[in-house]
Design a protein around this motif. Structure first.
Motif, PDB file in Angstrom:
ATOM      1  N   TRP A 264     -11.315  -5.548 -14.099  1.00 20.17           N
ATOM      2  CA  TRP A 264     -10.025  -4.939 -14.397  1.00 20.17           C
ATOM      3  C   TRP A 264      -9.496  -4.136 -13.208  1.00 20.17           C
ATOM      4  O   TRP A 264      -8.334  -4.279 -12.820  1.00 20.17           O
ATOM      5  N   ALA A 265     -10.329  -3.274 -12.664  1.00 20.45           N
ATOM      6  CA  ALA A 265      -9.895  -2.436 -11.547  1.00 20.45           C
ATOM      7  C   ALA A 265      -9.521  -3.303 -10.347  1.00 20.45           C
ATOM      8  O   ALA A 265      -8.509  -3.053  -9.672  1.00 20.45           O
ATOM      9  N   ASP A 266     -10.303  -4.351 -10.086  1.00 18.20           N
ATOM     10  CA  ASP A 266      -9.984  -5.239  -8.963  1.00 18.20           C
ATOM     11  C   ASP A 266      -8.655  -5.945  -9.190  1.00 18.20           C
ATOM     12  O   ASP A 266      -7.845  -6.092  -8.264  1.00 18.20           O
ATOM     13  N   ARG A 267      -8.420  -6.381 -10.424  1.00 16.77           N
ATOM     14  CA  ARG A 267      -7.163  -7.063 -10.731  1.00 16.77           C
ATOM     15  C   ARG A 267      -5.976  -6.110 -10.611  1.00 16.77           C
ATOM     16  O   ARG A 267      -4.909  -6.473 -10.111  1.00 16.77           O
ATOM     17  N   PHE A 268      -6.169  -4.878 -11.061  1.00 16.08           N
ATOM     18  CA  PHE A 268      -5.078  -3.898 -11.012  1.00 16.08           C
ATOM     19  C   PHE A 268      -4.721  -3.578  -9.560  1.00 16.08           C
ATOM     20  O   PHE A 268      -3.553  -3.506  -9.194  1.00 16.08           O
ATOM     21  N   ARG A 269      -5.728  -3.383  -8.729  1.00 18.07           N
ATOM     22  CA  ARG A 269      -5.468  -3.131  -7.319  1.00 18.07           C
ATOM     23  C   ARG A 269      -4.847  -4.360  -6.652  1.00 18.07           C
ATOM     24  O   ARG A 269      -4.010  -4.242  -5.751  1.00 18.07           O
ATOM     25  N   GLY A 270      -5.257  -5.551  -7.098  1.00 18.57           N
ATOM     26  CA  GLY A 270      -4.728  -6.771  -6.505  1.00 18.57           C
ATOM     27  C   GLY A 270      -3.256  -6.990  -6.763  1.00 18.57           C
ATOM     28  O   GLY A 270      -2.603  -7.756  -6.038  1.00 18.57           O
ATOM     29  N   ILE A 271      -2.710  -6.331  -7.785  1.00 20.62           N
ATOM     30  CA  ILE A 271      -1.275  -6.446  -8.054  1.00 20.62           C
ATOM     31  C   ILE A 271      -0.455  -5.849  -6.923  1.00 20.62           C
ATOM     32  O   ILE A 271       0.681  -6.253  -6.679  1.00 20.62           O
ATOM     33  N   GLY A 272      -1.047  -4.884  -6.202  1.00 18.74           N
ATOM     34  CA  GLY A 272      -0.342  -4.275  -5.085  1.00 18.74           C
ATOM     35  C   GLY A 272       0.245  -2.917  -5.385  1.00 18.74           C
ATOM     36  O   GLY A 272       1.027  -2.383  -4.594  1.00 18.74           O
ATOM     37  N   LEU A 273      -0.124  -2.319  -6.534  1.00 17.74           N
ATOM     38  CA  LEU A 273       0.345  -0.973  -6.843  1.00 17.74           C
ATOM     39  C   LEU A 273      -0.395   0.044  -5.981  1.00 17.74           C
ATOM     40  O   LEU A 273      -1.543  -0.166  -5.588  1.00 17.74           O
ATOM     41  N   THR A 274       0.249   1.164  -5.698  1.00 18.43           N
ATOM     42  CA  THR A 274      -0.371   2.254  -4.953  1.00 18.43           C
ATOM     43  C   THR A 274      -0.304   3.519  -5.796  1.00 18.43           C
ATOM     44  O   THR A 274       0.598   3.674  -6.628  1.00 18.43           O
ATOM     45  N   PRO A 275      -1.250   4.449  -5.617  1.00 18.82           N
ATOM     46  CA  PRO A 275      -1.288   5.648  -6.463  1.00 18.82           C
ATOM     47  C   PRO A 275       0.024   6.431  -6.534  1.00 18.82           C
ATOM     48  O   PRO A 275       0.417   6.847  -7.632  1.00 18.82           O
ATOM     49  N   PRO A 276       0.749   6.648  -5.424  1.00 20.88           N
ATOM     50  CA  PRO A 276       1.963   7.457  -5.556  1.00 20.88           C
ATOM     51  C   PRO A 276       3.051   6.817  -6.411  1.00 20.88           C
ATOM     52  O   PRO A 276       3.877   7.518  -6.992  1.00 20.88           O
ATOM     53  N   TYR A 277       3.058   5.484  -6.513  1.00 20.30           N
ATOM     54  CA  TYR A 277       4.194   4.807  -7.133  1.00 20.30           C
ATOM     55  C   TYR A 277       3.855   4.093  -8.438  1.00 20.30           C
ATOM     56  O   TYR A 277       4.755   3.591  -9.109  1.00 20.30           O
ATOM     57  N   ALA A 278       2.582   4.018  -8.821  1.00 24.94           N
ATOM     58  CA  ALA A 278       2.191   3.199  -9.968  1.00 24.94           C
ATOM     59  C   ALA A 278       2.887   3.653 -11.249  1.00 24.94           C
ATOM     60  O   ALA A 278       3.417   2.834 -12.008  1.00 24.94           O
ATOM     61  N   PHE A 279       2.893   4.962 -11.513  1.00 25.02           N
ATOM     62  CA  PHE A 279       3.487   5.450 -12.756  1.00 25.02           C
ATOM     63  C   PHE A 279       4.978   5.135 -12.806  1.00 25.02           C
ATOM     64  O   PHE A 279       5.489   4.657 -13.835  1.00 25.02           O
ATOM     65  N   ALA A 280       5.701   5.390 -11.721  1.00 22.59           N
ATOM     66  CA  ALA A 280       7.140   5.118 -11.707  1.00 22.59           C
ATOM     67  C   ALA A 280       7.409   3.627 -11.878  1.00 22.59           C
ATOM     68  O   ALA A 280       8.386   3.245 -12.528  1.00 22.59           O
ATOM     69  N   CYS A 281       6.568   2.786 -11.311  1.00 24.62           N
ATOM     70  CA  CYS A 281       6.754   1.341 -11.464  1.00 24.62           C
ATOM     71  C   CYS A 281       6.662   0.935 -12.928  1.00 24.62           C
ATOM     72  O   CYS A 281       7.478   0.156 -13.430  1.00 24.62           O
ATOM     73  N   VAL A 282       5.665   1.467 -13.638  1.00 24.99           N
ATOM     74  CA  VAL A 282       5.519   1.145 -15.054  1.00 24.99           C
ATOM     75  C   VAL A 282       6.694   1.700 -15.854  1.00 24.99           C
ATOM     76  O   VAL A 282       7.263   1.010 -16.711  1.00 24.99           O
TER      77      VAL A 282
END
Length: 481
Positions: A264-282
């Motif tokens: 799961w963690a590998d797949r989530f990182r593979g999407i290309g999200l970064t910590p500063p922007y992940a919440f705003a993207c969702v």
């Protein structure tokens, strides 16, 4: 003949001094420019303004296309299974009606049947489940539903983002059966509202033992105040349940991106999200503020954002019960207790002092300064406005710590849609200010993360004007945002 005086050493000295002066002036100008707060147009390539709701694909990796592929596949399966179930239910009825018609047409020619006796018992009735289609294959219509809880706005949107992340990684369709977020938001990229093709009961059984989940198609999972470090292991135990309603108020996005281990963690990182922007993207993938909210926010923005000006958003958070006990909370005209107001002011003066320090560091004298001050105490809002009448802007909204409880004696309730719309309008305006001074609060933390603006956030207890709090540091708090 007298020799000409040797002036070149003096000329070299003058040139050197001129160069030194120009260098000092240049460095001074550069430093003054560096202290200017970055506007939303200058924070980087394509940082969206909080009032601009276009989805920023360039900051969100492949989030949109990855989830939409899952959503389209699952929702198509839901429709197919719903149609098959409807056809299976109608088939026995059609056969029964045809048999009844045939029996009626031959009743006159057939001799009357003898009355049943104890020696000739009647044939057993067909099982009740014969009209319900059964299959040995697991359902491909699998959903995760963010359900209602009793939390404030910040906890609600963090829980929503976490539920969506699990739906994405578990390849389920994300839905919301949420009472009060739809007061202020509508679907942005896809429709997350529950439709008739998904068989959800109003009162599903609760999953009380995750190691032994109930054998049902729909159950409710309460994760309130639980910090889930390994969501993959938890939801692996619930694969047999097609539809899971989740009550959640914690964040997992940052932990998945930075600390998570496994597929799961590998797949989530593979999407290309970064910590500063992940919440705003969702948030931007799921929610778009309604027109009523935008009208409120844009009307307030005219008071806060001025030409050739700088805005500082200040949020202070008092205990929930203080907001309820505030004599002006419900608009009751009472005389303000001056000693109580001074006590509130003294306990929150650090935020105001931080804003003043930011002014001195960041703002040249030519800029018009506006503070947008929000708080869950009407008395404190009025006190700050009266002490800083030339810069403090407050709303006339009655402060409320919004949540779902409809008990009029509760400190947290949002039974009226207008209350929630006012809260979200203030949240959007806070996110739009040039600099922000915020407490340890989910409300303002979510606004900062939604703004996607690095270098603009400060906290009263560690207010260093030339060292703003990184967005990644904010994401680590609040249970991982």
């Amino acid at each position: 003949m007298m020799a000409a005086p040797r002036l070149w050493p003096y000329r070299v000295t003058v040139i050197w001094l001129e160069a030194l002066v120009l260098t000092v002036l240049c460095l001074t100008h550069t430093a003054s420019q560096a202290r200017q707060p970055l506007s939303h147009a200058e924070t980087g390539p394509g940082i969206p303004h909080p009032f601009d709701f276009a989805f920023p694909d360039h900051l969100c990796g492949s989030l949109r296309e990855t989830y939409m592929a899952i959503n389209d596949r699952v929702r198509a399966a839901c429709k197919e299974e719903a149609q098959a179930a409807a056809a299976a239910r109608s088939a026995p009825l059609s056969a029964t009606a045809a048999a009844a018609g045939s029996a009626g047409s031959s009743a006159a020619a057939a001799p009357p049947s003898p009355a049943p006796t104890s020696a000739s018992p009647a044939a057993p009735a067909p099982p009740v489940s014969s009209a319900i289609p059964t299959s040995s294959l697991p359902s491909r219509c699998r959903t995760l539903i963010f359900d209602s809880g009793q939390d404030g706005y910040g906890d609600t949107v963090f829980g929503m983002a976490s539920t969506f992340a699990v739906a994405l990684l578990d390849e389920r369709a994300f839905l919301m059966r949420q009472e009060w977020l739809p007061y202020a938001f509508e679907p942005a990229t896809f429709d997350w509202r529950v439709t008739d093709d998904i068989p959800l009961s109003k009162y599903p059984p609760q999953i009380t033992d995750e190691n032994n989940p109930p054998n049902v198609t729909f159950a409710r999972l309460i994760l309130h105040n639980r910090n889930i470090s390994e969501p993959e292991a938890l939801f692996a135990k619930l694969q047999g349940i097609a539809h899971i309603g989740v009550v959640w108020n914690r964040g997992i996005l940052f932990n998945l991106l930075t600390k998570g281990r496994g597929p799961w963690a590998d797949r989530f990182r593979g999407i290309g999200l970064t910590p500063p922007y992940a919440f705003a993207c969702v948030m931007r993938l799921l929610l778009r503020p309604k027109l009523e909210v935008l009208r409120l926010a844009e009307g307030l923005a005219e008071l806060v954002h001025t030409p050739q000006g700088m805005s500082i958003g200040i949020h202070t958070r008092l205990a929930d019960h203080i907001a309820w006990e505030d004599p002006r909370r419900l608009g009751v005209p009472k005389v303000l207790n001056s000693s109580h107001v001074e006590d509130l002011y003294a306990r929150n003066i650090a935020a105001l002092e931080c804003a003043q320090e930011l002014e001195r560091w960041w703002s040249p004298s030519s800029l018009t300064i506006r503070w947008f001050f929000i708080c869950n105490s009407a008395q404190l809002k009025i006190a700050v406005r009266d002490k800083f009448p030339d810069k403090a802007v407050i709303t006339s909204f009655v402060p409320r710590h919004v949540a779902i409880s409809k008990d009029p004696n509760s400190s947290t309730h949002a039974a009226d849609p207008v209350w929630y719309q006012e809260t979200v309008a203030e949240w959007l305006l806070l996110a739009s200010t040039d600099l922000l001074v915020i407490p340890e609060s989910g409300f303002s933390r979510s606004a900062v993360m939604y703004s996607m603006r690095p270098g603009a956030v400060f906290m009263p207890h560690k207010c260093t004007p030339d060292a703003p709090v990184p967005l990644s540091d904010l994401a680590t708090a609040g249970c991982g945002v």
